[in-house]
Scaffold this motif. Structure first.
Motif, mmCIF file in Angstrom:
data_model
loop_
_atom_site.group_PDB
_atom_site.id
_atom_site.type_symbol
_atom_site.label_atom_id
_atom_site.label_comp_id
_atom_site.label_asym_id
_atom_site.label_seq_id
_atom_site.Cartn_x
_atom_site.Cartn_y
_atom_site.Cartn_z
ATOM 1 N N TRP A 220 10.819 -8.928 -6.525
ATOM 2 C CA TRP A 220 11.250 -8.240 -7.738
ATOM 3 C C TRP A 220 10.813 -9.029 -8.965
ATOM 4 C CZ3 TRP A 220 13.968 -3.586 -7.819
ATOM 5 C CH2 TRP A 220 14.468 -3.139 -6.577
ATOM 6 N N SER A 221 10.447 -8.318 -10.013
ATOM 7 C CA SER A 221 10.116 -8.957 -11.282
ATOM 8 C C SER A 221 10.521 -8.022 -12.407
ATOM 9 C CB SER A 221 8.615 -9.246 -11.371
ATOM 10 O OG SER A 221 8.286 -9.786 -12.640
ATOM 11 N N GLU A 222 11.473 -8.478 -13.221
ATOM 12 C CA GLU A 222 11.948 -7.709 -14.367
ATOM 13 C C GLU A 222 12.361 -6.290 -13.970
ATOM 14 O OE1 GLU A 222 8.846 -7.944 -17.231
ATOM 15 O OE2 GLU A 222 9.287 -10.013 -17.782
ATOM 16 N N GLY A 223 13.089 -6.201 -12.876
ATOM 17 C CA GLY A 223 13.619 -4.928 -12.435
ATOM 18 C C GLY A 223 12.667 -4.045 -11.665
ATOM 19 N N SER A 224 11.439 -4.522 -11.452
ATOM 20 C CA SER A 224 10.440 -3.742 -10.729
ATOM 21 C C SER A 224 10.118 -4.428 -9.403
ATOM 22 C CB SER A 224 9.165 -3.604 -11.564
ATOM 23 O OG SER A 224 8.184 -2.866 -10.876
ATOM 24 N N VAL A 225 10.074 -3.649 -8.331
ATOM 25 C CA VAL A 225 9.782 -4.204 -7.027
ATOM 26 C C VAL A 225 8.285 -4.070 -6.747
ATOM 27 C CG1 VAL A 225 10.213 -2.051 -5.747
ATOM 28 C CG2 VAL A 225 10.529 -4.260 -4.609
ATOM 29 N N LYS A 226 7.723 -5.084 -6.135
ATOM 30 C CA LYS A 226 6.290 -5.068 -5.835
ATOM 31 C C LYS A 226 6.026 -4.226 -4.596
ATOM 32 C CE LYS A 226 2.303 -8.116 -5.167
ATOM 33 N NZ LYS A 226 1.839 -9.528 -5.048
ATOM 34 N N MET A 227 5.191 -3.203 -4.751
ATOM 35 C CA MET A 227 4.769 -2.374 -3.626
ATOM 36 C C MET A 227 3.258 -2.202 -3.698
ATOM 37 S SD MET A 227 7.724 0.531 -3.046
ATOM 38 C CE MET A 227 7.684 1.296 -4.663
ATOM 39 N N ALA A 228 2.651 -1.922 -2.568
ATOM 40 C CA ALA A 228 1.209 -1.736 -2.507
ATOM 41 C C ALA A 228 0.911 -0.757 -1.381
ATOM 42 C CB ALA A 228 0.508 -3.072 -2.269
ATOM 43 N N THR A 229 -0.344 -0.447 -1.219
ATOM 44 C CA THR A 229 -0.784 0.347 -0.074
ATOM 45 C C THR A 229 -1.916 -0.414 0.595
ATOM 46 O OG1 THR A 229 -0.153 2.399 -1.185
ATOM 47 C CG2 THR A 229 -1.602 2.596 0.700
ATOM 48 N N ASP A 230 -1.543 -1.333 1.472
ATOM 49 C CA ASP A 230 -2.495 -2.186 2.182
ATOM 50 C C ASP A 230 -2.683 -1.692 3.606
ATOM 51 O OD1 ASP A 230 -2.590 -3.745 -0.113
ATOM 52 O OD2 ASP A 230 -1.105 -5.188 0.618
ATOM 53 N N GLU A 231 -3.632 -2.287 4.285
ATOM 54 C CA GLU A 231 -3.866 -1.934 5.679
ATOM 55 C C GLU A 231 -2.675 -2.349 6.535
ATOM 56 O OE1 GLU A 231 -7.466 -3.613 7.137
ATOM 57 O OE2 GLU A 231 -8.728 -2.644 5.610
ATOM 58 N N LEU A 232 -2.261 -1.458 7.410
ATOM 59 C CA LEU A 232 -1.197 -1.770 8.354
ATOM 60 C C LEU A 232 -1.757 -2.622 9.479
ATOM 61 C CD1 LEU A 232 1.747 -1.244 9.265
ATOM 62 C CD2 LEU A 232 0.902 0.760 10.490
ATOM 63 N N ASN A 233 -1.059 -3.709 9.786
ATOM 64 C CA ASN A 233 -1.489 -4.588 10.876
ATOM 65 C C ASN A 233 -1.007 -3.995 12.196
ATOM 66 O OD1 ASN A 233 -1.980 -6.643 12.729
ATOM 67 N ND2 ASN A 233 -1.516 -8.274 11.270
ATOM 68 N N ILE A 234 -1.798 -3.081 12.723
ATOM 69 C CA ILE A 234 -1.387 -2.356 13.924
ATOM 70 C C ILE A 234 -1.228 -3.280 15.132
ATOM 71 C CG2 ILE A 234 -2.136 -0.609 15.590
ATOM 72 C CD1 ILE A 234 -3.254 0.964 13.216
ATOM 73 N N PRO A 235 -2.157 -4.204 15.398
ATOM 74 C CA PRO A 235 -1.957 -5.081 16.561
ATOM 75 C C PRO A 235 -0.658 -5.880 16.486
ATOM 76 C CG PRO A 235 -4.226 -5.183 15.820
ATOM 77 C CD PRO A 235 -3.473 -4.412 14.779
ATOM 78 N N ASP A 236 -0.317 -6.360 15.287
ATOM 79 C CA ASP A 236 0.914 -7.133 15.143
ATOM 80 C C ASP A 236 2.135 -6.245 15.378
ATOM 81 O OD1 ASP A 236 2.214 -9.713 14.306
ATOM 82 O OD2 ASP A 236 3.047 -8.392 12.774
ATOM 83 N N LEU A 237 2.086 -5.022 14.865
ATOM 84 C CA LEU A 237 3.189 -4.092 15.088
ATOM 85 C C LEU A 237 3.344 -3.780 16.574
ATOM 86 C CD1 LEU A 237 5.355 -2.171 13.931
ATOM 87 C CD2 LEU A 237 3.546 -0.444 13.696
ATOM 88 N N LEU A 238 2.233 -3.501 17.240
ATOM 89 C CA LEU A 238 2.293 -3.115 18.651
ATOM 90 C C LEU A 238 2.621 -4.283 19.575
ATOM 91 C CD1 LEU A 238 -0.700 -0.614 18.887
ATOM 92 C CD2 LEU A 238 1.740 -0.112 18.638
#
Length: 321
Positions: free
Chosen positions: A171-189
């Motif tokens: 969080w910074s000044e009331g705003s949360v950091k979000m992005a649209t990055d590549e999902l790490n599928i191998p790590d998830l699986l």
């Protein structure tokens, strides 16, 4: 069931040639509690309760949410179906066989986001989806969460996601950091056996973590959902605005990517009928109702709350539970 789940298989299901392409497809759409505890999204003063959709083919759409998401059919008739998990209703489908399909440039539903209780649940569901050759539309790492996107048979958007632990949200000044990055599928699986489908039904802790709406004007939408309903802004970027209760990253997303300048919705078409925001605090509900009435919003009394109509005709129910 033994399956061959590889990155290539998932990319094919998402209609993408690379993880970057899949993340880009998810870009327009927008952690892990232990045991059976409610997720952070459900411990806030307000949270999303349930959603009701108008659909042309009730049987096809109900079967999809049952088979793909693993929701339990709690009630079913010729005209409606109620689905949920753990005894909690999350989705109602209303049959409208003669309805026209709501255009994608109209205000209305962008997607309903189903929040898995744990990251492992998301991994198990992804194996289940791949084993049943479910068509996906994208997947992405949003920093605060990891998400998979798809559409139901009538084009209603769906997000299935798991949150990262709130301690990792920046969080910074009331705003949360979000992005649209590549999902790490191998790590998830790595959290599950990717060669065996182990998702007999939706986990009892599955909830609707957030709603994402198409609106005609961001400033007008913020005035209604922040100024009147009382959700707090958490981020605004690239034609989208995000709001929440209790410093969740967002219970509500709104965008004008396809719908800038859209007018009032046509209630005779398919799509979102209404969604609910629920609270356990009577004083919070009373304050919401007072602001709505003072602001001249269209308000209808319900047995356990009120129903209000946003500037584009989308109905939101504010409910005391």
């Amino acid at each position: 069931m033994t399956i061959d789940l590889t990155r290539r298989t998932l990319l094919q299901l998402a209609g993408a040639t690379s993880l970057a392409a899949a993340a880009a497809a998810a870009a327009r759409a927008e952690g892990t509690p232990q045991g059976g505890e409610p997720t952070y999204a459900s411990r806030t003063p307000m949270r999303v309760g349930m959603v009701t959709l108008r659909v042309k083919n009730l049987d096809v759409v109900a079967d999809y949410y049952r088979d793909v998401l693993g929701l339990t059919v709690m009630e079913r008739s010729a005209t409606s179906a109620k689905l949920g998990t753990g005894g909690i209703a999350l989705l109602v489908l209303e049959a409208r066989p003669e309805a026209a399909t709501e255009p994608r440039n109209a205000a209305g539903l962008y997607h309903t986001a189903f929040l898995m209780p744990t990251r492992k649940d998301l991994a198990r569901w992804l194996v289940h989806a791949a084993s049943h050759r479910v068509q996906l539309s994208g997947f992405a790492d949003h920093l605060v969460s990891e998400s998979v996107y798809l559409d139901d048979p009538e084009g209603n958007g769906i997000e299935v996601y798991a949150d990262r632990d709130p301690s990792q949200w920046q969080w910074s000044e009331g705003s949360v950091k979000m992005a649209t990055d590549e999902l790490n599928i191998p790590d998830l699986l790595s959290l599950t056996n990717p060669r065996v489908s182990d998702y007999p039904k939706a986990p009892d802790g599955l909830r609707i973590g957030h709603m994402h709406l198409r609106v005609g004007d961001l400033a007008q939408a913020e005035s209604f959902y922040h100024g009147t309903v009382g959700l707090d802004p958490t981020r605004r970027r690239n034609g989208a605005s995000f709001l929440s209760s209790g410093r969740y990253h967002h219970h509500l997303g709104m965008n004008v990517w396809q719908s800038q300048g859209a007018g009032r919705r046509d209630d005779s078409t398919t799509g979102l009928a209404w969604f609910s925001l629920v609270t356990e605090k009577q004083e919070l509900l009373a304050a919401q109702e007072e602001r709505l009435r003072k602001g001249g919003a269209q308000v209808t009394a319900l047995a356990n709350g009120v129903e209000a109509v946003d500037p584009w005709g989308t109905r939101v129910r504010l409910i005391k539970v």
